[in-house]
Scaffold this active site. Structure first.
Site, PDB file in Angstrom:
ATOM      1  CG  MET A   1       2.786  -5.236   2.435  1.00  0.00           C
ATOM      2  SD  MET A   1       2.036  -6.088   1.040  1.00  0.00           S
ATOM      3  CE  MET A   1       1.929  -7.752   1.680  1.00  0.00           C
ATOM      4  N   GLY A   2       7.252  -5.521   4.100  1.00  0.00           N
ATOM      5  CA  GLY A   2       8.364  -6.354   4.485  1.00  0.00           C
ATOM      6  C   GLY A   2       9.703  -5.766   4.098  1.00  0.00           C
ATOM      7  CB  VAL A   4      13.292  -6.012  -0.668  1.00  0.00           C
ATOM      8  CG1 VAL A   4      13.653  -6.702  -1.980  1.00  0.00           C
ATOM      9  CG2 VAL A   4      11.804  -5.750  -0.606  1.00  0.00           C
ATOM     10  CE  LYS A  18       8.273  -6.492  -0.680  1.00  0.00           C
ATOM     11  NZ  LYS A  18       7.221  -5.530  -1.081  1.00  0.00           N
ATOM     12  CG  ASP A 112       1.281   0.533  -2.434  1.00  0.00           C
ATOM     13  OD1 ASP A 112       1.050   1.760  -2.394  1.00  0.00           O
ATOM     14  OD2 ASP A 112       2.156  -0.013  -1.737  1.00  0.00           O
TER      15      ASP A 112
END
Length: 553
Positions: A1-2, A4, A18, A112
Site C-alpha cells: 500500500m505504500g 514506510v 507510511k 493481511d
C-alpha cells in the site's frame, strides 16, 4: 500500500511513517475508506499491537504514523536466520493470537496477516497494519473482482472472494505458525497463484500435515480447517500455544536464538545512535543498494507539534501484499535502518514530489527574553526640558537633592506582583487510550478530541508520549516565585515517553508542575491523583488542582 520511513517526533521519539501509494491517493472512495479504517484501527488497544498514532486522509498523499518498534520483520528473520525453535515459534503464535483477540474485539479484521506484518523485538512479537488493507479494496484497481492481500497467507474464503470473518485471520496465523517453526508452507513453495489456488481448494484437498512436529500438528489441524466455524478462537489458540510451549506468554528473556537476538539488539543500538544524531552509517541491508534516510513526522492534528527493508518475494514467507490488478510500482522506499543524520534532500522536480518531502520540517527554537526598562534617558529628557535662567535673574532656590530623589521615587509606578486569575481549580487529564488529548491551562480546558487550537495548547497527551509545548518543570514550592524559578532553571524533557510515565513514574501524586502558558501566564498544577488503567500499554490519567497567575509586568 505504500512506503514506510523511520521518522521521529520533535521530542525525538521514533515513529514509522507510511506514505500511501499515489494511485490510491487519487481515488476518492479509497480516501473515504482509508479514513474510516484508520480511525477504527486507532480504537484497537492491546498487548503485541503497534498502535496507530496519527494519520492524514485529506492531504495530497495520504499517510499514517504508528509507534516504531526496533525489531526485525519475521519474514526477514526467517530468510536470514531460518526457522525459530519450536518453543519460540509457539510463543510467537500465542502472542499474535492475543493481539488478534484485541483486534477482533474492536470489530476489526486484520485481512493481511503475514510474516512481514509481525515484528520480532526483545520484548516479544508485535503486529502491525491491522485492518487498513480493506481500504485498498475500494479502489478502481480492485473493484472489478480483485482483492488486496498476500496470496500465500490468505484464507480460502478470502481467496474466493467470500465475506470475511475474524476466523480468516486464524487461518493466516496457522500458515505463519507452520512457516515460522519449520520453514515449510503447508501448501508448498510454488508461485503465489499456485499456492493461493491450493488454499482455495482446501476443502477438497486439505494439506498433508504429517511431516510437522507432533506438538505443532494439532495447532495446524485446527487453524487450517476449511470451515471458518471449525477454527479456534484467538483465546483458545493462545491457551493451546502456552500449554505446548511450556512458557509463560510474556516471559521474553532469551526467547529468541542468540544470533537473532543480537540482530535485534543491533537494530535498537543503531536507532539510538540515529536519534542521538551521532551519524553512524550502517552497511546496506540485503535488500538495499544505498544509505537509508529519515524524515521528521509532523502530526496533522497537533498544530505546532513538530514532531523495514522491503520484503523480497523470493520465498513464500517473504511474499508481498498483492492486488489482483497490476498497479504501477512504487520506488523502493528509504527503509528504517539508522544512517547519517537526516538532511534536507534536493528539491524534487515540479512534476513529482517525493513522499519524504512531506515529512521534512525545520524545527524553530523560540527564545523568550526579558525587557528591562531603563530610566536614564528619561532623566536626560527632563533636564533638557528645564528653562535656562536669565543672566540677570538671581538664581532661584530649587528643591534640595534629597527632595528630587523622593519626588522621582514617587513618580515611578509601583512594581506589580503576581495576580491570581484562579486558584485550585480541578483539572483531569484522562488516560489517552485511543485518542490525543490536548490541554489549555489558560481556559482551563482538556479536550479528548484534540480540538483546541495549537497556539492555545500547553500540553498534549497520547498513548506513546506526553508532550509539553512550553518549558515545564517540577517545583519544590507552591508560591509563584518558586514556580517560575523552577521553570527557568530545571525544566523537564519536552516529551515524556510511555516508559517514563509507566515504568519510571516521573509524574507522581503530590508533584507540582509549573509552566508559562501560551498567553504568558504562570500555571501551576498540583497532582492529587494518578489513575493507572491496569492495562500494560495504556499510561495513567492525572487529576490535580490548577492555579493561574498573571505575571508581573
Amino acid at each position: 500500500m505504500g512506503s514506510v520511513y523511520l521518522s521521529h517526533t520533535r521530542g525525538n521519539q521514533p515513529v514509522a511513517l507510511k506514505m500511501i501509494r499515489r494511485e490510491y491517493a487519487g481515488d476518492g472512495e479509497f480516501r473515504r475508506r482509508f479514513q474510516h479504517e484508520v480511525r477504527a484501527a486507532q480504537q484497537v488497544r492491546g498487548y503485541h499491537l503497534v498502535p496507530v498514532v496519527d494519520h492524514d486522509s485529506d492531504g495530497e498523499q495520504p499517510w499514517l504514523a504508528t509507534a516504531y518498534v526496533p525489531g526485525l520483520p519475521l519474514d526477514e528473520a526467517l530468510r536470514t536466520y531460518g526457522p525459530l525453535p519450536l518453543p519460540a515459534a509457539l510463543q510467537l503464535v500465542g502472542c499474535v493470537a492475543r493481539a488478534l483477540e484485541s483486534v477482533h474485539a474492536a470489530g476489526v479484521i486484520h485481512r493481511d496477516l503475514k510474516p512481514g506484518n509481525i515484528l520480532l523485538a526483545a520484548d516479544g512479537p508485535w503486529v502491525i497494519d491491522f485492518g487498513i488493507a480493506r481500504a485498498a479494496e475500494a479502489t478502481q484497481l480492485t473493484r472489478s473482482g480483485g482483492f488486496i492481500g498476500t496470496p500465500q497467507f490468505m484464507s480460502p474464503e478470502h481467496g474466493t472472494g467470500a465475506d470475511l470473518t475474524p476466523a480468516a485471520d486464524l487461518f493466516s496465523l496457522g500458515l505463519i505458525a507452520a512457516v515460522t517453526a519449520t520453514g515449510n508452507h503447508p501448501y508448498g513453495s510454488g508461485s503465489a497463484l499456485t499456492v493461493a489456488t491450493q488454499i482455495a481448494n482446501t476443502a477438497q484437498r486439505p494439506p498433508d500435515l504429517s511431516g510437522y512436529p507432533d506438538d505443532l500438528r494439532p495447532l495446524l489441524e485446527s487453524t487450517l480447517a476449511a470451515d471458518p466455524a471449525a477454527r479456534p478462537t484467538p483465546r483458545e489458540l493462545a491457551d493451546l500455544c502456552e500449554r505446548a510451549s511450556c512458557r509463560p506468554p510474556r516471559a521474553f528473556d532469551g526467547w529468541l536464538p542468540a544470533p537473532l537476538a543480537a540482530a535485534v539488539g543491533e537494530r535498537e543500538r543503531r536507532m539510538r545512535l540515529l536519534l542521538a544524531g551521532e551519524g553512524e552509517q550502517p552497511p546496506p541491508g540485503p535488500d538495499q543498494e544505498g544509505p537509508r534516510r529519515t524524515a521528521t513526522y509532523v502530526p496533522t492534528q497537533v498544530p505546532g507539534h513538530d514532531q523495514g527493508a522491503p520484503s523480497g518475494d523470493a520465498a513464500v514467507h517473504a511474499a508481498p501484499t498483492q492486488a489482483a490488478s497490476a498497479a504501477p510500482a512504487t520506488p523502493p522506499p528509504p527503509a528504517y535502518t539508522p544512517s547519517a543524520p537526516a538532511t534536507t534532500p534536493t528539491p524534487p522536480s515540479r512534476g513529482r514530489r517525493t513522499p519524504l518531502a512531506i515529512g521534512l520540517v525545520v524545527a524553530l527554537a523560540v527564545v523568550a527574553g526579558t525587557a528591562w526598562a531603563m530610566s536614564g534617558d528619561d532623566e536626560k529628557s527632563d533636564a533638557h526640558a528645564d528653562a535656562k535662567p536669565s543672566a540677570s535673574a538671581p538664581p532661584a532656590a530649587g528643591p534640595s537633592k534629597k527632595a528630587k530623589e523622593e519626588a522621582k521615587q514617587e513618580a515611578k509606578p509601583a512594581k506589580r506582583d503576581y495576580e491570581t486569575v484562579f486558584a485550585d481549580r480541578p483539572l483531569t487529564i484522562g488516560a489517552p487510550a485511543n485518542s490525543l488529548e490536548t490541554v489549555d491551562f489558560d481556559a482551563p480546558r482538556v479536550s479528548p478530541q484534540d480540538d483546541i487550537p495549537g497556539h492555545d495548547t500547553e500540553l498534549s497527551y497520547m498513548a506513546q508520549w506526553m508532550n509539553f509545548k512550553k518549558a515545564t518543570a517540577k517545583s519544590r514550592g507552591t508560591t509563584p516565585q518558586e514556580c517560575r524559578q523552577a521553570v527557568d532553571t530545571a525544566p523537564l524533557p519536552a516529551e515524556l515517553t510511555r516508559a517514563d510515565l509507566m515504568d519510571k513514574n516521573i509524574l507522581q501524586k503530590d508533584d507540582v508542575l509549573c509552566t508559562v502558558t501560551s498567553k504568558g501566564n504562570l500555571a501551576m498544577l498540583k497532582i492529587t491523583e494518578v489513575s493507572p488503567t491496569g492495562k500494560p500499554f495504556d499510561p495513567p490519567g492525572y487529576s490535580g488542582l490548577l492555579t493561574l497567575w498573571k505575571q508581573p509586568s
